[in-house]
Design a protein around this motif. Structure first.
Motif, PDB file in Angstrom:
ATOM      1  N   ILE A  10     -18.361  15.916   2.837  1.00 13.90           N
ATOM      2  CA  ILE A  10     -18.611  15.172   1.498  1.00 13.90           C
ATOM      3  C   ILE A  10     -18.732  13.723   1.777  1.00 13.90           C
ATOM      4  O   ILE A  10     -17.838  13.152   2.348  1.00 13.90           O
ATOM      5  N   ASP A  12     -18.294   9.912   1.650  1.00 16.74           N
ATOM      6  CA  ASP A  12     -17.280   8.853   1.298  1.00 16.74           C
ATOM      7  C   ASP A  12     -17.305   8.076   0.079  1.00 16.74           C
ATOM      8  O   ASP A  12     -16.500   7.822  -0.647  1.00 16.74           O
ATOM      9  N   HIS A  13     -18.565   7.746  -0.194  1.00 11.62           N
ATOM     10  CA  HIS A  13     -18.803   6.537  -1.343  1.00 11.62           C
ATOM     11  C   HIS A  13     -18.687   7.485  -2.617  1.00 11.62           C
ATOM     12  O   HIS A  13     -19.102   6.810  -3.878  1.00 11.62           O
ATOM     13  N   LEU A  14     -18.595   8.723  -2.862  1.00 14.21           N
ATOM     14  CA  LEU A  14     -18.758   9.512  -4.236  1.00 14.21           C
ATOM     15  C   LEU A  14     -17.601   9.057  -5.172  1.00 14.21           C
ATOM     16  O   LEU A  14     -16.389   8.973  -4.725  1.00 14.21           O
ATOM     17  N   GLU A  16     -14.650   9.834  -7.613  1.00 15.97           N
ATOM     18  CA  GLU A  16     -13.827  11.149  -7.612  1.00 15.97           C
ATOM     19  C   GLU A  16     -12.671  10.737  -8.489  1.00 15.97           C
ATOM     20  O   GLU A  16     -12.263   9.779  -8.769  1.00 15.97           O
ATOM     21  N   THR A  91      -8.873  17.424  -5.493  1.00 16.23           N
ATOM     22  CA  THR A  91      -9.832  16.163  -5.540  1.00 16.23           C
ATOM     23  C   THR A  91     -11.107  16.668  -6.067  1.00 16.23           C
ATOM     24  O   THR A  91     -11.592  17.849  -5.477  1.00 16.23           O
ATOM     25  N   SER A  93     -15.155  15.110  -6.370  1.00 15.91           N
ATOM     26  CA  SER A  93     -15.970  14.211  -6.018  1.00 15.91           C
ATOM     27  C   SER A  93     -17.293  14.479  -6.449  1.00 15.91           C
ATOM     28  O   SER A  93     -18.076  15.674  -6.392  1.00 15.91           O
ATOM     29  N   TYR A  94     -17.680  13.395  -7.423  1.00 16.05           N
ATOM     30  CA  TYR A  94     -18.928  13.763  -8.286  1.00 16.05           C
ATOM     31  C   TYR A  94     -20.265  13.361  -7.553  1.00 16.05           C
ATOM     32  O   TYR A  94     -20.349  12.054  -7.097  1.00 16.05           O
ATOM     33  N   ALA A  95     -21.184  14.125  -6.936  1.00 19.77           N
ATOM     34  CA  ALA A  95     -22.178  14.080  -6.103  1.00 19.77           C
ATOM     35  C   ALA A  95     -23.481  13.656  -7.169  1.00 19.77           C
ATOM     36  O   ALA A  95     -24.648  13.597  -6.434  1.00 19.77           O
ATOM     37  N   PHE A 100     -19.875  18.852  -8.618  1.00 20.94           N
ATOM     38  CA  PHE A 100     -18.582  18.464  -7.877  1.00 20.94           C
ATOM     39  C   PHE A 100     -18.454  19.050  -6.734  1.00 20.94           C
ATOM     40  O   PHE A 100     -18.655  20.292  -6.629  1.00 20.94           O
ATOM     41  N   TYR A 101     -17.864  18.392  -5.660  1.00 24.30           N
ATOM     42  CA  TYR A 101     -17.047  18.806  -4.392  1.00 24.30           C
ATOM     43  C   TYR A 101     -15.650  18.948  -4.926  1.00 24.30           C
ATOM     44  O   TYR A 101     -15.029  17.882  -5.281  1.00 24.30           O
TER      45      TYR A 101
END
Length: 172
Positions: A10, A12-14, A16, A91, A93-95, A100-101
């Motif tokens: 994943i 890092d910049h996404l 979340e 958590t 994380s929106y890609a 989402f991850y």
């Protein structure tokens, strides 16, 4: 030896957000934080894909209720398949592209392994030689022939010996 389940990396910049799982609140739906909605630029799709670190994915439907948006359709499957328990930390994380991850941390703070729901065991007919070998240690309650003529034995109890070599200390 403990191996990593992480197959998906994943970035890092996404953007979340996180949630602490509480079954009474999050079992059938999960509220997306209102402050997070800004990352959708006003266009909130109704279908999303949640993907865990092992690469497993679930389709979920987002529905609006009053002024809030919730993961709803498909969310209970995600909960069930990941055996979510009270106090676990997730958590998201929106890609982009409705994807989402998701990372799941157990209540001990460690990344939770990819655990899927326990399925019912598949029953297979026993070979007559095996039945004879275990006959002295297990008492079959019911014996019958299935459609193909194989002997099927039902055993109501058995003993398992756990040796020290089977047990390993783990951080979780």
């Amino acid at each position: 030896m403990v191996t990593s389940i992480e197959q998906v990396t994943i970035p890092d910049h996404l953007p979340e957000f996180f949630k602490i799982y509480h079954p009474q609140i999050c079992n059938f739906q999960l509220r997306i934080p209102p402050a997070f909605l800004k990352f959708f630029n006003g266009d909130i799709p109704s279908n999303y894909m949640l993907e865990d670190l092992a690469g497993e994915s679930w389709k979920v439907v987002v529905e609006k209720n009053d002024n809030d948006f919730f993961f709803m359709g498909g969310w209970p499957d995600f909960v069930w398949n990941n055996n979510l328990e009270f106090g676990e930390f997730l958590t998201f994380s929106y890609a982009g592209n409705s994807h989402f991850y998701v990372k799941i941390y157990g209540i001990n703070g460690s990344l939770k392994r990819d655990v899927t729901a326990i399925n019912e065991p598949e029953l297979h007919p026993l070979d007559e030689e095996i039945v004879h070998e275990i006959g002295s240690s297990a008492r079959p309650v019911d014996q019958a022939l299935n459609e193909s003529g194989d002997l099927v034995v039902s055993v109501t109890s058995f003993d398992i010996v756990i040796k020290p070599s089977y047990i390993r200390k783990s951080a979780w």
